[in-house]
Design a protein around this motif. Structure first.
Motif, mmCIF file in Angstrom:
data_model
loop_
_atom_site.group_PDB
_atom_site.id
_atom_site.type_symbol
_atom_site.label_atom_id
_atom_site.label_comp_id
_atom_site.label_asym_id
_atom_site.label_seq_id
_atom_site.Cartn_x
_atom_site.Cartn_y
_atom_site.Cartn_z
ATOM 1 N N LYS A 69 5.177 6.588 -9.319
ATOM 2 C CA LYS A 69 5.153 7.335 -10.573
ATOM 3 C C LYS A 69 5.511 6.482 -11.778
ATOM 4 O O LYS A 69 5.627 6.983 -12.891
ATOM 5 N N ASP A 122 9.373 5.216 -4.841
ATOM 6 C CA ASP A 122 9.751 6.522 -5.374
ATOM 7 C C ASP A 122 11.178 6.518 -5.915
ATOM 8 O O ASP A 122 11.455 7.037 -6.998
ATOM 9 N N GLN A 137 5.775 3.692 4.923
ATOM 10 C CA GLN A 137 6.661 4.785 4.531
ATOM 11 C C GLN A 137 7.874 4.253 3.779
ATOM 12 O O GLN A 137 8.314 4.844 2.770
ATOM 13 N N GLN A 186 6.840 3.103 0.324
ATOM 14 C CA GLN A 186 6.644 4.271 -0.527
ATOM 15 C C GLN A 186 7.988 4.810 -1.018
ATOM 16 O O GLN A 186 8.162 5.141 -2.198
ATOM 17 N N LYS A 189 0.843 -1.183 0.000
ATOM 18 C CA LYS A 189 0.000 0.000 0.000
ATOM 19 C C LYS A 189 0.887 1.244 0.000
ATOM 20 O O LYS A 189 1.957 1.263 0.595
ATOM 21 N N TYR A 190 0.413 2.283 -0.649
ATOM 22 C CA TYR A 190 1.185 3.524 -0.762
ATOM 23 C C TYR A 190 0.329 4.699 -0.308
ATOM 24 O O TYR A 190 -0.891 4.701 -0.449
ATOM 25 N N ASP A 191 1.031 5.721 0.266
ATOM 26 C CA ASP A 191 0.347 6.991 0.497
ATOM 27 C C ASP A 191 0.073 7.674 -0.842
ATOM 28 O O ASP A 191 -0.985 8.266 -1.044
ATOM 29 N N GLN A 192 1.059 7.600 -1.730
ATOM 30 C CA GLN A 192 0.936 8.155 -3.076
ATOM 31 C C GLN A 192 1.264 7.037 -4.071
ATOM 32 O O GLN A 192 2.250 6.337 -3.886
ATOM 33 N N PRO A 193 0.471 6.864 -5.119
ATOM 34 C CA PRO A 193 0.782 5.819 -6.100
ATOM 35 C C PRO A 193 2.152 6.079 -6.710
ATOM 36 O O PRO A 193 2.546 7.229 -6.931
#
Length: 815
Positions: A116, A142, A135, A138, A110-114
């Motif tokens: 890129k 990134d 975290q 994620q 799971k991610y806070d932000q998908p």
């Protein structure tokens, strides 16, 4: 083994033979896999099989097993190998059990932000499946995507060195030839990067290197709060000692160590009242091997930088060091995320991460914004073992490239046969090495180095303190006759300000029991006196220390509170508990003479050949390792049998001991929980018992640091008494290990105990393998026969002059 070897980097010499290809999710349980070859049963084993079947029914009824279960025998022999300590044969449990893998699907990411980009690299996917926190997952995604899009790593870096190739500066000196103090003496900034709890060893090292004209800047790992408190206390005594106001949690091979060094350099450059000339890094595992006059020869080489290079083929160094791989540090782990290219335009180098750098170069590395420094800081932020390469690479491509001396002024005890066990794979996605500790037999090496050397590493007082004493005597002469504590060593395990969260439930259970054993010992000692003193335990332990004497573990020292019932006052006592001897050679002894010792524990250190869990504190959910120490002799095969407290045979296997073998160790894949109580390990040769040893699996009186108030399943042993998929209960009559109904019933009753009855059960078990040797009073006591701890030879409060720090002497030193 050359004392001035170039092989001072931390990856295996035979790197190409190491499998760094894949890292499975942490949820998969790793099992020992052995190449097994079946052989026909011998006549002896055929006879044993028939005898087993005759006795089977009675044992089944006692243990509640299915009466039609059949014991299977096999004789599996592994192929010979050159590795003398490797487990060769595993007998009497099915091959399928060893080779099976438990397939568990990786956790959902799971991610806070998908991310890129689409994460497709198998190493990045593996890293995300194993990372603990959202975290960290994620961050992995990134960084992977930045790298995939070409936005992370520099492709080209500018070289500012006018030389072609590497500088070749050789320096030689003899300290005895320096007969004068220069008008402008060199002043050194010692940067101590320390962790753990060995405060006394650190203080002893600091005492040996201290001089009032130098500077000492200390960084204590963020997780080492006890050590930080101790450092703050002694640093406040000296104006030229400071402690970093910030702390990082560094890991072996992590990028955080380079960040720590760069920040300490920045701090030192900004200290206008500290006019230092050289930066040298040390750890608590270092010790000087020459009288501390390093600043005298450095006067002749103010413009030089001292680093040790790998001295090998550069392409091979890059490959084995993992410099062509992308790494990321998070969740206190170095994750490998894929391949990368070495930037063009520069020469990459590396070696030891222990160095001596002059102020000009430190200033350049710290504040320069040129292309080289800026891009190398970014490149090495995603590099394994960055401190082993960053400073080398920057120096050799910088305007200071002609100042490099290929010598870091240290001798490191590399023994790659023992030190390269891939022991860091739990924190690093790579295979690494670590130096061994020096022992007294190594002392001659300090005088035989072929290059100028001032420090050596590693030293650990819990492994061997005698070698440090030898160096002390060599450098400074003997302590006065009658000086106490010279052969003693104390290392803190727990201190009240740490909070109970610093202790496992097993340790907390055992330490409380040790305290109660001490109080009973005190009461027994006072029987002869007119006033009968009794104590009632109060609260949790205040302080715990390991105690060693003459490099032998002597047990634990427990400082604890208790109410003196004779006067109704609270007193603080310290109890010394020592493990009883549980290893016994068979009587009468067999003609088998190779076995010297056997022990069970956890945290086996294959490099130093000892259990780091001193005292072997084990609970129901621990996974014990069996170790044997051997003398030289012919190749032999022995059988090892693990017997639980109600005489259930939990495991049995054979080990082929080669003629040159010194140690063997093996962790049988037992089903958990282990049944609490005293276990027995029997070692047989040709089915004749050679020796046995015992170990305690303690019941727990605490769960999550809270007292247990109702019965827990952990005290009942594994489901259906099955420690493995195959049962060995039929061996009980053959080995004369009877299982009695009374013992089985008692174990069931014990499993339901709570409160005072649970404490009593624990104390009964603990007292069978531990003894309370002595008790002393920390402060005031109403009992006149109780000795003060400061007046004992064993207490953690007794004098320890070798580690105690006092006022600066007229010559500017402490030692």
């Amino acid at each position: 083994m050359r004392t001035d070897s170039n092989n001072e980097n931390s990856v295996p010499k035979d790197f190409e033979t190491i499998d760094n290809s894949n890292f499975a999710p942490r949820t998969q349980r790793q099992k020992h896999q052995s190449e097994l070859v079946k052989k026909p049963l011998s006549k002896q084993k055929e006879h044993l099989r028939k005898k087993l079947e005759e006795e089977k029914m009675k044992e089944n009824l006692l243990l509640g097993k299915n009466s039609n279960e059949v014991v299977q025998f096999s004789d599996h022999l592994g192929k010979n190998s050159s590795h003398s300590n490797r487990l060769k044969e595993i007998d009497r449990f099915p091959t399928e059990h060893l080779l099976q893998k438990i397939e568990i699907s990786p956790p959902e990411v799971k991610y806070d932000q998908p991310p890129k980009c689409e994460v497709t690299g198998k190493e990045a996917i593996s890293a995300m499946s194993r990372a603990k926190s959202p975290q960290c997952r994620q961050e992995i995604a990134d960084v992977y995507c930045q790298h995939k899009m070409g936005k992370l790593m520099p492709e080209q870096v500018t070289r500012f060195c006018a030389l072609e190739g590497k500088a070749n500066n050789n320096v030689q000196w003899d300290e005895d030839s320096v007969e004068y103090m220069p008008a402008n003496p060199v002043r050194i900034a010692f940067v101590l990067v320390v962790h753990g709890r060995a405060s006394r060893q650190l203080q002893r090292m600091f005492k040996a290197i201290y001089h009032k004209d130098h500077f000492y800047y200390i960084h204590v790992d963020k997780r080492s709060n006890y050590l930080h408190r101790q450092v703050l206390q002694f640093a406040s005594q000296y104006p030229n000692v400071r402690v970093t106001s910030w702390r990082m949690a560094t890991i072996w091979g992590g990028a955080s160590l380079l960040t720590t060094y760069l920040q300490t350099m920045k701090d030192l450059m900004e200290m206008s009242d500290w006019p230092w000339d050289f930066f040298i890094n040390l750890s608590a595992a270092d010790y000087p091997i020459r009288y501390n006059e390093l600043h005298l020869p450095m006067f002749l080489y103010r413009d030089m930088n001292f680093l040790k290079s790998h001295g090998r083929d550069n392409a091979r160094f890059i490959r084995k060091q993992g410099l062509d791989r992308l790494f990321l540090e998070c969740d206190t782990h170095m994750w490998r995320l894929g391949d990368r290219k070495i930037p063009e335009g520069i020469t990459v180098d590396g070696g030891s991460d222990w160095f001596l750098l002059n102020r000009k170069f430190v200033e350049y590395v710290t504040f320069s914004n040129d292309d080289l420094v800026t891009k190398m800081k970014r490149f090495y932020s995603y590099t394994l073992l960055p401190a082993e390469s960053f400073f080398h690479t920057v120096l050799e491509n910088s305007p200071f490239c002609d100042s490099m001396v290929d010598n870091n002024l240290r001798i490191t005890n590399w023994n790659r046969k023992l030190g390269c066990k891939c022991q860091y794979k739990h924190i690093v996605d790579w295979c690494g090495c670590s130096p061994n500790d020096f022992k007294p037999a190594d002392f001659h090496r300090f005088q035989q180095t072929a290059r100028p050397t001032f420090f050596a590493r590693k030293f650990e007082a819990v492994v061997n303190q005698e070698i440090i004493g030898q160096l002390d005597y060599h450098l400074y002469g003997n302590y006065p006759s009658g000086t106490p504590g010279l052969r003693s060593y104390w290392e803190n395990v727990f201190e009240e300000p740490d909070g109970l969260g610093a202790l496992s439930d097993v340790a907390l259970t055992m330490f409380h029991s040790f305290s109660r054993l001490g109080l009973r010992r005190a009461e027994t000692s006072f029987h002869a006196h007119v006033v009968f003193y009794r104590y009632y335990p109060m609260g949790h332990p205040v302080s715990i220390h390991l105690y060693f004497l003459a490099d032998r573990f002597q047990g634990f020292l427990i400082r604890h509170h208790a109410t003196n019932l004779a006067v109704s006052k609270l007193e603080t006592l310290e109890t010394w508990v020592m493990p009883k001897k549980v290893f016994k050679i068979a009587s009468p002894p067999s003609d088998f003479g190779r076995l010297q010792f056997s022990e069970i524990g956890t945290e086996w250190d294959a490099k130093e050949r000892l259990f780091r869990n001193f005292g072997g504190l084990l609970g129901p959910t621990d996974e014990p390792v069996g170790m044997q120490k051997w003398g030289k002799g012919p190749n032999v095969t022995v059988t090892v049998i693990w017997v639980d407290p109600i005489n259930v045979i939990a495991a049995t296997y054979d080990i082929l001991i080669e003629s040159s073998a010194e140690f063997t160790h093996y962790k049988p894949p037992l089903n958990l929980p282990l049944r609490p109580g005293v276990w027995t390990i029997k070692i047989l040769h040709h089915w004749v018992q050679v020796a046995e040893t015992k170990f305690l699996v303690t019941p727990l009186t605490f769960s999550n640091q809270q007292p247990i108030k109702q019965a827990i399943k952990l005290h009942s042993g594994p489901p259906k008494n099955a420690y493995m998929e195959q049962s060995f209960q039929g061996l009980n009559p053959v080995l004369n290990i009877p299982v009695s109904a009374a013992r089985v019933d008692q174990a069931k009753r014990n499993a339901g105990l709570v409160g005072a009855r649970l404490d009593a059960w624990v104390d009964s078990l603990v007292s069978s393998v531990w003894s309370a040797v002595d008790v002393c009073s920390v402060g005031a006591t109403a009992c006149p026969v109780l000795q003060g701890c400061a007046q004992t030879a064993w207490s953690s409060l007794s004098p320890d002059p070798k580690s105690e720090l006092g006022p600066v002497k007229p010559d500017g030193r402490l030692r």
